[in-house]
Motif scaffolding. Structure first.
Motif, PDB file in Angstrom:
ATOM      1  N   ILE A 241      -0.609 -18.852  44.347  1.00  0.00           N
ATOM      2  CA  ILE A 241      -0.375 -18.019  43.167  1.00  0.00           C
ATOM      3  C   ILE A 241       1.099 -17.644  43.055  1.00  0.00           C
ATOM      4  O   ILE A 241       1.678 -17.646  41.960  1.00  0.00           O
ATOM      5  CB  ILE A 241      -1.276 -16.770  43.211  1.00  0.00           C
ATOM      6  CG1 ILE A 241      -2.739 -17.181  42.987  1.00  0.00           C
ATOM      7  CG2 ILE A 241      -0.838 -15.743  42.168  1.00  0.00           C
ATOM      8  CD1 ILE A 241      -3.730 -16.043  43.100  1.00  0.00           C
ATOM      9  N   SER A 242       1.729 -17.368  44.194  1.00  0.00           N
ATOM     10  CA  SER A 242       3.151 -17.049  44.190  1.00  0.00           C
ATOM     11  C   SER A 242       3.975 -18.209  43.651  1.00  0.00           C
ATOM     12  O   SER A 242       4.909 -18.016  42.859  1.00  0.00           O
ATOM     13  CB  SER A 242       3.609 -16.693  45.607  1.00  0.00           C
ATOM     14  OG  SER A 242       4.997 -16.449  45.640  1.00  0.00           O
ATOM     15  N   SER A 243       3.635 -19.431  44.052  1.00  0.00           N
ATOM     16  CA  SER A 243       4.384 -20.601  43.580  1.00  0.00           C
ATOM     17  C   SER A 243       4.192 -20.805  42.081  1.00  0.00           C
ATOM     18  O   SER A 243       5.132 -21.177  41.367  1.00  0.00           O
ATOM     19  CB  SER A 243       3.954 -21.860  44.339  1.00  0.00           C
ATOM     20  OG  SER A 243       2.692 -22.333  43.917  1.00  0.00           O
ATOM     21  N   GLN A 244       2.980 -20.548  41.576  1.00  0.00           N
ATOM     22  CA  GLN A 244       2.735 -20.700  40.138  1.00  0.00           C
ATOM     23  C   GLN A 244       3.470 -19.635  39.333  1.00  0.00           C
ATOM     24  O   GLN A 244       4.061 -19.929  38.282  1.00  0.00           O
ATOM     25  CB  GLN A 244       1.226 -20.637  39.862  1.00  0.00           C
ATOM     26  CG  GLN A 244       0.407 -21.732  40.527  1.00  0.00           C
ATOM     27  CD  GLN A 244       0.875 -23.122  40.159  1.00  0.00           C
ATOM     28  OE1 GLN A 244       1.085 -23.438  38.986  1.00  0.00           O
ATOM     29  NE2 GLN A 244       1.053 -23.971  41.157  1.00  0.00           N
ATOM     30  N   ASN A 245       3.440 -18.416  39.829  1.00  0.00           N
ATOM     31  CA  ASN A 245       4.180 -17.349  39.135  1.00  0.00           C
ATOM     32  C   ASN A 245       5.681 -17.600  39.156  1.00  0.00           C
ATOM     33  O   ASN A 245       6.389 -17.331  38.181  1.00  0.00           O
ATOM     34  CB  ASN A 245       3.866 -15.994  39.780  1.00  0.00           C
ATOM     35  CG  ASN A 245       2.585 -15.372  39.256  1.00  0.00           C
ATOM     36  OD1 ASN A 245       2.122 -15.696  38.164  1.00  0.00           O
ATOM     37  ND2 ASN A 245       1.995 -14.476  40.030  1.00  0.00           N
ATOM     38  N   PHE A 253       8.522 -18.069  31.105  1.00  0.00           N
ATOM     39  CA  PHE A 253       7.257 -17.584  30.569  1.00  0.00           C
ATOM     40  C   PHE A 253       7.070 -16.135  31.000  1.00  0.00           C
ATOM     41  O   PHE A 253       7.565 -15.709  32.041  1.00  0.00           O
ATOM     42  CB  PHE A 253       6.091 -18.418  31.088  1.00  0.00           C
ATOM     43  CG  PHE A 253       5.998 -19.795  30.495  1.00  0.00           C
ATOM     44  CD1 PHE A 253       5.439 -19.979  29.229  1.00  0.00           C
ATOM     45  CD2 PHE A 253       6.450 -20.908  31.199  1.00  0.00           C
ATOM     46  CE1 PHE A 253       5.347 -21.254  28.673  1.00  0.00           C
ATOM     47  CE2 PHE A 253       6.362 -22.180  30.659  1.00  0.00           C
ATOM     48  CZ  PHE A 253       5.806 -22.355  29.392  1.00  0.00           C
ATOM     49  N   ASP A 254       6.287 -15.410  30.230  1.00  0.00           N
ATOM     50  CA  ASP A 254       6.031 -14.011  30.563  1.00  0.00           C
ATOM     51  C   ASP A 254       5.100 -13.865  31.761  1.00  0.00           C
ATOM     52  O   ASP A 254       5.122 -12.840  32.445  1.00  0.00           O
ATOM     53  CB  ASP A 254       5.420 -13.278  29.363  1.00  0.00           C
ATOM     54  CG  ASP A 254       6.404 -13.115  28.217  1.00  0.00           C
ATOM     55  OD1 ASP A 254       7.624 -13.126  28.482  1.00  0.00           O
ATOM     56  OD2 ASP A 254       5.952 -12.994  27.061  1.00  0.00           O
ATOM     57  N   SER A 255       4.263 -14.884  31.993  1.00  0.00           N
ATOM     58  CA  SER A 255       3.288 -14.786  33.071  1.00  0.00           C
ATOM     59  C   SER A 255       2.798 -16.167  33.466  1.00  0.00           C
ATOM     60  O   SER A 255       3.028 -17.157  32.749  1.00  0.00           O
ATOM     61  CB  SER A 255       2.087 -13.943  32.628  1.00  0.00           C
ATOM     62  OG  SER A 255       1.373 -14.613  31.600  1.00  0.00           O
ATOM     63  N   GLY A 256       2.116 -16.221  34.598  1.00  0.00           N
ATOM     64  CA  GLY A 256       1.510 -17.473  35.027  1.00  0.00           C
ATOM     65  C   GLY A 256       0.463 -17.949  34.040  1.00  0.00           C
ATOM     66  O   GLY A 256       0.321 -19.156  33.803  1.00  0.00           O
ATOM     67  N   PHE A 468     -11.097 -12.294  38.269  1.00  0.00           N
ATOM     68  CA  PHE A 468     -10.497 -12.183  39.603  1.00  0.00           C
ATOM     69  C   PHE A 468      -9.151 -12.904  39.642  1.00  0.00           C
ATOM     70  O   PHE A 468      -8.143 -12.361  40.117  1.00  0.00           O
ATOM     71  CB  PHE A 468     -11.452 -12.781  40.647  1.00  0.00           C
ATOM     72  CG  PHE A 468     -10.857 -12.904  42.024  1.00  0.00           C
ATOM     73  CD1 PHE A 468     -10.923 -11.850  42.926  1.00  0.00           C
ATOM     74  CD2 PHE A 468     -10.254 -14.086  42.439  1.00  0.00           C
ATOM     75  CE1 PHE A 468     -10.376 -11.961  44.200  1.00  0.00           C
ATOM     76  CE2 PHE A 468      -9.709 -14.212  43.703  1.00  0.00           C
ATOM     77  CZ  PHE A 468      -9.769 -13.139  44.583  1.00  0.00           C
ATOM     78  N   GLU A 469      -9.131 -14.132  39.136  1.00  0.00           N
ATOM     79  CA  GLU A 469      -7.921 -14.939  39.171  1.00  0.00           C
ATOM     80  C   GLU A 469      -6.788 -14.268  38.404  1.00  0.00           C
ATOM     81  O   GLU A 469      -5.662 -14.150  38.910  1.00  0.00           O
ATOM     82  CB  GLU A 469      -8.210 -16.322  38.587  1.00  0.00           C
ATOM     83  CG  GLU A 469      -7.016 -17.260  38.582  1.00  0.00           C
ATOM     84  CD  GLU A 469      -7.354 -18.631  38.028  1.00  0.00           C
ATOM     85  OE1 GLU A 469      -6.790 -19.623  38.522  1.00  0.00           O
ATOM     86  OE2 GLU A 469      -8.194 -18.714  37.099  1.00  0.00           O
ATOM     87  N   HIS A 470      -7.081 -13.821  37.192  1.00  0.00           N
ATOM     88  CA  HIS A 470      -6.023 -13.223  36.369  1.00  0.00           C
ATOM     89  C   HIS A 470      -5.504 -11.933  36.984  1.00  0.00           C
ATOM     90  O   HIS A 470      -4.288 -11.681  36.995  1.00  0.00           O
ATOM     91  CB  HIS A 470      -6.537 -12.974  34.953  1.00  0.00           C
ATOM     92  CG  HIS A 470      -5.475 -12.518  33.999  1.00  0.00           C
ATOM     93  ND1 HIS A 470      -4.252 -13.168  33.876  1.00  0.00           N
ATOM     94  CD2 HIS A 470      -5.426 -11.467  33.131  1.00  0.00           C
ATOM     95  CE1 HIS A 470      -3.515 -12.543  32.983  1.00  0.00           C
ATOM     96  NE2 HIS A 470      -4.202 -11.504  32.516  1.00  0.00           N
ATOM     97  N   GLN A 474      -1.685 -11.228  38.184  1.00  0.00           N
ATOM     98  CA  GLN A 474      -0.934 -10.066  37.711  1.00  0.00           C
ATOM     99  C   GLN A 474      -0.449  -9.212  38.884  1.00  0.00           C
ATOM    100  O   GLN A 474       0.690  -8.734  38.882  1.00  0.00           O
ATOM    101  CB  GLN A 474      -1.816  -9.229  36.788  1.00  0.00           C
ATOM    102  CG  GLN A 474      -2.066  -9.858  35.423  1.00  0.00           C
ATOM    103  CD  GLN A 474      -2.936  -8.978  34.544  1.00  0.00           C
ATOM    104  OE1 GLN A 474      -3.991  -8.506  34.960  1.00  0.00           O
ATOM    105  NE2 GLN A 474      -2.498  -8.742  33.314  1.00  0.00           N
ATOM    106  N   ALA A 475      -1.322  -9.039  39.876  1.00  0.00           N
ATOM    107  CA  ALA A 475      -0.948  -8.230  41.036  1.00  0.00           C
ATOM    108  C   ALA A 475       0.216  -8.860  41.787  1.00  0.00           C
ATOM    109  O   ALA A 475       1.180  -8.177  42.162  1.00  0.00           O
ATOM    110  CB  ALA A 475      -2.151  -8.058  41.968  1.00  0.00           C
TER     111      ALA A 475
END
Length: 602
Positions: A241-245, A253-256, A468-470, A474-475
């Protein structure tokens, strides 16, 4: 004490394994082809800095990339399937590593193309179209690339990201190796009291047992290694998730989520509308669990009780041969051309059916434009396996028909569309079985429960995963480390919300997030839910022999990725920009819930 063991790969009958000679005669042949592709890439790089100079150069670059991609797809899929056949075989794992490393290097070498396409002046590109008619084929692809202009980086930055691709995606490979090759669930007791190995493939045989001790033991045994390795699983998910963000941020982009949905122009409102609508309809699934609790006379009613068939275990068992015949018969409503495609899939060994030691768990379809689709299964003789076959065959036929109609750059349908074709088949199979067993009360109860479980597992469960994923994305974006404790808490709150008051928690909270491979596919899971709902509307029209609906669906199958998904679905008759397709799907769910309730209380 009887003990059953998984067969090693070399002892699985040939007719139950896919025929990789449809791609290459041997590993050496694939390696030789890969070397030729590398040479072709070296020639292609001679166009760097020249792509936008003329229409001829642009066409040459696009045609060269197209051929390279076709060759790489064939080579990569061969290595991918060799590895997934047996993840414990060093030669197969090494072969996949070689082709994956090469793909990463080639991605870096060819990364100059998109920035150069974006840099072409709009007026100049218009002149290129006028002077070179062959560019028309690539017009939609070029439009998509240029619409991402704000998110495409400089040549050097794109090359750097391309070169780092394998490292950035390493968490996915680590997870799959850990999950498929290294986890040991130990021995559990079957219904006859024998100790047998618990595996990904046979887990449902135990969790659906009428013997509560059997399903409890199997559930807790399956959860145990995930719990023991909870910190490792948390770290792999955190890393992914860190790599995607990070990549989303680098690309402005504003978010993943915004990054994941932008390529196919999926409005983020589609995602939010799904979550909102499913939450509004949670009382229906809570009613289902309460009904099961009442009928089974279990209080408390634990999570490990929910998969037990009310009508009895193993009704309508099907062998692989019987499952293929049932799938063919059910899907004959789609016409002779569709059936002919299915027969090729079955007869030419596009399917790897049997579970073996080290084989990747679950099921999937992957296609090769210059060859054919391939399907991975882990067959059990439960009706569920026939549903998986119908599902993956939906993917395969989608690929088959789009590849016949579209050039390779448009042949692959985006996931948002692909899951419509697969879940469409599941809906048709349910309608077929309900008609076939209309006079058999116990069979009807069993089939209706299969349908309800499919709906719950696809719309409710996948939306739970999507929430859960989103929230995890965000977290992490906000600086939260995705530790095992944090993920357990997040997951536990969602599980209790979705399962409702009738279901009591049991075991560990870790397994129900740690075992999900689709979390390593970057905002993939929500599309199962949107697709099932869309497929419900489309399949009803086809099953009711609406010729217009069948013709539109056949056009949908041939469209591939030749337009944006929202537009392709609108042409098929479903508007995903509002919640009406979801409302219709929940209407079907409620009808089936009413029907099974009437049968159970009769």
């Amino acid at each position: 004490m009887a003990t059953e063991k998984l067969l090693p790969r070399d002892q699985v009958p040939e007719q139950l394994k896919w025929n990789l000679k449809l791609l290459f005669e041997s590993d050496d042949a694939m390696k030789a082809a890969l070397q030729q592709t590398i040479l072709r890439v070296n020639e292609f790089t001679q166009l760097q800095g020249k792509v936008g100079q003329s229409a001829a150069n642009l066409l040459a670059a696009l045609q060269a990339e197209k051929r390279i991609n076709e060759e790489l797809e064939r080579e990569f899929v061969y290595g991918f399937l060799r590895r997934d056949s047996d993840t414990t075989q060093a030669q197969a794992v090494s072969l996949y590593g070689e082709v994956a490393n090469t793909l990463s290097r080639i991605s870096a070498q060819t990364a100059f193309l998109e920035p150069e396409i974006v840099a072409i002046d709009e007026a100049q590109l218009t002149k290129f179209y006028a002077t070179e008619p062959q560019l028309t084929e690539f017009k939609f692809m070029l439009t998509k690339i240029r619409q991402q202009k704000a998110h495409i980086l400089s040549d050097k930055e794109e090359q750097l990201l391309g070169r780092a691709g394998k490292a950035l995606d390493a968490a996915d490979d680590i997870y799959n190796t850990l999950n498929d090759a290294d986890l040991d669930f130990g021995l559990v007791h079957d219904d006859n009291g024998n100790q047998v190995p618990l595996t990904h493939g046979n887990r449902s045989q135990f969790t659906e047992s009428q013997n509560r001790n059997v399903r409890r033991e199997a559930t807790l045994a399956y959860e145990k290694p995930y719990h023991n390795l909870r910190n490792t699983f948390a770290q792999t998910l955190n890393s992914f998730i860190s790599s995607q963000n990070m990549q989303a941020e680098v690309r402005h982009f504003d978010s993943g989520r915004a990054a994941a949905l932008s390529g196919e122009q999926i409005p983020e409102s589609v995602y939010d509308t799904l979550v909102k609508s499913v939450n509004e309809h949670l009382p229906l699934v809570h009613r289902w669990y309460a009904l099961k609790k009442e009928i089974m006379q279990l209080d408390p009613f634990y999570k490990y009780d929910i998969n037990v068939p009310i009508a009895g275990q193993d009704l309508l068992k099907t062998t692989f041969a019987e499952g293929k015949a049932m799938t063919l018969d059910a899907l004959s409503v789609l016409g002779p051309e569709y059936v002919a495609g299915l027969k090729q899939e079955f007869d030419q060994r596009w399917i790897d059916a049997a579970e073996n030691k080290g084989k990747r768990s679950g099921g999937y379809q992957i296609s090769v434009y210059t060859a054919n689709p391939f399907i991975l299964l882990n067959w059990t003789d439960k009706l569920y396996s026939t549903y998986v076959l119908a599902h993956e065959s939906g993917h395969a036929m989608h690929s088959y028909f789009s590849q016949k109609k579209q050039p390779s750059e448009y042949a692959d349908a985006p996931i948002f569309l692909a899951e419509v074709a697969s879940t469409f088949n599941e809906n048709i199979l349910t309608d077929y079985l309900l008609k076939k067993y209309a006079d058999n009360k116990q069979a009807l109860i069993f089939i209706l429960e299969q349908s309800i479980s499919g709906f719950v597992g696809t719309i409710y469960r996948q939306t739970q995963f999507a929430e859960f994923e989103h929230q995890a994305y965000q977290a992490e974006q906000n600086g939260q480390a995705l530790t095992a404790d944090y993920l357990d808490q997040l997951n536990g709150e969602l599980v209790n919300k979705y399962y409702g008051p009738a279901v009591t928690e049991s075991g560990t909270r870790t397994q129900s997030w740690a075992y999900v491979p689709h979390f390593y596919m970057n905002y993939y899971v929500y599309q199962y839910a949107t697709s099932w709902a869309a497929a419900t509307a489309l399949s009803q029209g086809v099953w009711q022999h609406d010729e217009d609906a069948l013709e539109k669906y056949q056009t949908f199958l041939r469209a591939g990725g030749s337009d944006y998904p929202i537009e392709i679905l609108k042409q098929a008759g479903v508007d995903m920009t509002n919640d009406q397709y979801l409302v219709r799907a929940f209407g079907v769910f409620e009808q089936r819930l009413d029907q099974i309730e009437q049968l159970l209380r009769a």
